[in-house]
Design an enzyme around this catalytic site. Structure first.
Site, PDB file in Angstrom:
ATOM      1  N   ARG A  55       0.927  -1.158  -0.021  1.00  0.00           N
ATOM      2  CA  ARG A  55      -0.162   0.001   0.034  1.00  0.00           C
ATOM      3  C   ARG A  55       0.853   1.357   0.058  1.00  0.00           C
ATOM      4  O   ARG A  55       0.561   2.250  -0.960  1.00  0.00           O
ATOM      5  CB  ARG A  55      -0.988  -0.188   1.137  1.00  0.00           C
ATOM      6  N   THR A  56       1.842   1.431   1.005  1.00  0.00           N
ATOM      7  CA  THR A  56       2.562   2.365   1.083  1.00  0.00           C
ATOM      8  C   THR A  56       3.323   2.705  -0.282  1.00  0.00           C
ATOM      9  O   THR A  56       3.203   3.897  -1.091  1.00  0.00           O
ATOM     10  CB  THR A  56       3.523   2.429   2.086  1.00  0.00           C
ATOM     11  N   LYS A  85      26.176  -4.467  -1.907  1.00  0.00           N
ATOM     12  CA  LYS A  85      27.629  -4.578  -1.925  1.00  0.00           C
ATOM     13  C   LYS A  85      28.361  -3.908  -0.896  1.00  0.00           C
ATOM     14  O   LYS A  85      29.686  -3.711  -1.027  1.00  0.00           O
ATOM     15  CB  LYS A  85      28.002  -3.774  -3.492  1.00  0.00           C
ATOM     16  N   ARG A 106      11.590   3.559   2.905  1.00  0.00           N
ATOM     17  CA  ARG A 106      11.219   2.648   4.125  1.00  0.00           C
ATOM     18  C   ARG A 106      12.497   1.860   4.210  1.00  0.00           C
ATOM     19  O   ARG A 106      13.152   1.343   3.495  1.00  0.00           O
ATOM     20  CB  ARG A 106      10.188   1.771   3.695  1.00  0.00           C
ATOM     21  N   HIS A 134       5.945   5.781  11.344  1.00  0.00           N
ATOM     22  CA  HIS A 134       5.376   5.768  10.098  1.00  0.00           C
ATOM     23  C   HIS A 134       4.408   7.099   9.802  1.00  0.00           C
ATOM     24  O   HIS A 134       3.181   6.948  10.075  1.00  0.00           O
ATOM     25  CB  HIS A 134       4.482   4.441  10.023  1.00  0.00           C
TER      26      HIS A 134
END
Length: 311
Positions: A55-56, A85, A106, A134
């Protein structure tokens, strides 16, 4: 040096700014109804998701497209970026800043968004940092509550489930502290109670709250039931997860105890803590809530780009 508008945590928002954002989100609903516009044509959003998201990520990407812009990025930055890496987060952000106009990120680590903002030359939006915050979810939650009730002041809100690792309840708590005469009930298993730092903030702001593990005792008096998933991926052991799992289920029986005017919210995804029989109840607002995420994120992206000085 140019001034950038970042979205890093819920505490940064005061009530006046929230109201302006919510008004902008209402305008964005009209923009979507018209099929979008071209106000940010030529602008590019980078989405960097080091944790899974549906959703986000998709609502942010849809928001940018609806505003006429483009999107680049990766849905699994931990595996499909130079992080694998050994590249540092700071170096990644410095490079990506040269490719785009806003970063939505995120990350698995608390505080990662603030680290990114320190080195970015474009706005950074925190789309979740581990078990920390959030803020954009809290914005769409508060926006949904205001749309459903026409207000937030004076409401009784129960937050249920994983309150320790649940970053959405941390951010929503901070945001609710902007409103008057709000009562918050924190309802959780004993091993995932709301953190002390959240309670201290609520105390400082004079917000009433109570902790309990008895959902039935408050179900009839609340306006909003904010259910959350017990997040298996964040527990230190399977044993600790099993202690918390399955204790609070929203089903038809619980809904029968609730007011006819109450609503049920959930940041989603769900994993059995709301039964599907509840979905057809008009008080089940979690799918409406998810759609509202598009509008509030359109408003945020627009604000970040407009209020940050040009590159």
């Amino acid at each position: 040096m140019k001034q950038l508008y970042h979205v890093l945590g819920a505490k940064q928002f005061e009530r006046n700014e929230l109201e302006r954002l919510f008004d902008s989100a209402l305008d964005m609903e009209k923009v979507v109804a018209r099929g979008g516009d071209r106000r940010h044509e030529g602008r590019i959003m980078t989405t960097l998701f080091f944790e899974a998201s549906t959703r986000t990520r998709l609502s942010f990407e849809a928001a940018m497209h609806r505003l006429g812009g483009g999107v680049i990025g990766t849905e699994n930055a931990a595996q499909f970026s130079s992080a694998i890496k050994g590249e540092t987060l700071e170096d990644t952000i410095r490079i990506v800043s040269g490719y785009s106009d806003v970063i939505v990120m995120r990350h698995t680590e608390i505080g990662a968004a603030k680290r990114a903002a320190k080195v970015a030359s474009i706005p950074v939006i925190n789309a979740g940092d581990g078990a920390g915050e959030h803020p954009t979810q809290a914005l769409l939650d508060a926006y949904t509550i205001r749309k459903e009730f026409g207000k937030i002041d004076g409401l009784k809100i129960a937050m249920v489930g994983d309150l320790a690792y649940g970053r959405t309840v941390h951010s929503l708590s901070y945001m609710l502290a902007n409103y008057q005469d709000v009562m918050v009930y924190y309802i959780s298993p004993d091993n995932v109670r709301i953190p002390d730092n959240v309670k201290r903030y609520m105390d400082e702001k004079g917000i009433r709250y109570a902790e309990t593990n008895d959902l039935n005792s408050v179900a009839g008096s609340i306006d909003v039931l904010y259910q959350t998933r017990i997040q298996k991926e964040r527990f230190p052991s399977v044993e600790e997860y099993e202690k918390a799992s399955g204790q609070f289920i929203v089903d038809a029986e619980l809904m029968s105890r609730m007011s006819k005017q109450a609503i049920v919210l959930h940041p989603l995804p769900r994993a059995g803590e709301i039964t599907e029989e509840v979905d057809d109840d008009p008080r089940a607002a979690y799918f409406r809530q998810a759609v509202n995420g598009l509008y509030i994120r359109m408003a945020l992206v627009d604000k970040c780009i407009v209020e940050s000085q040009g590159k």
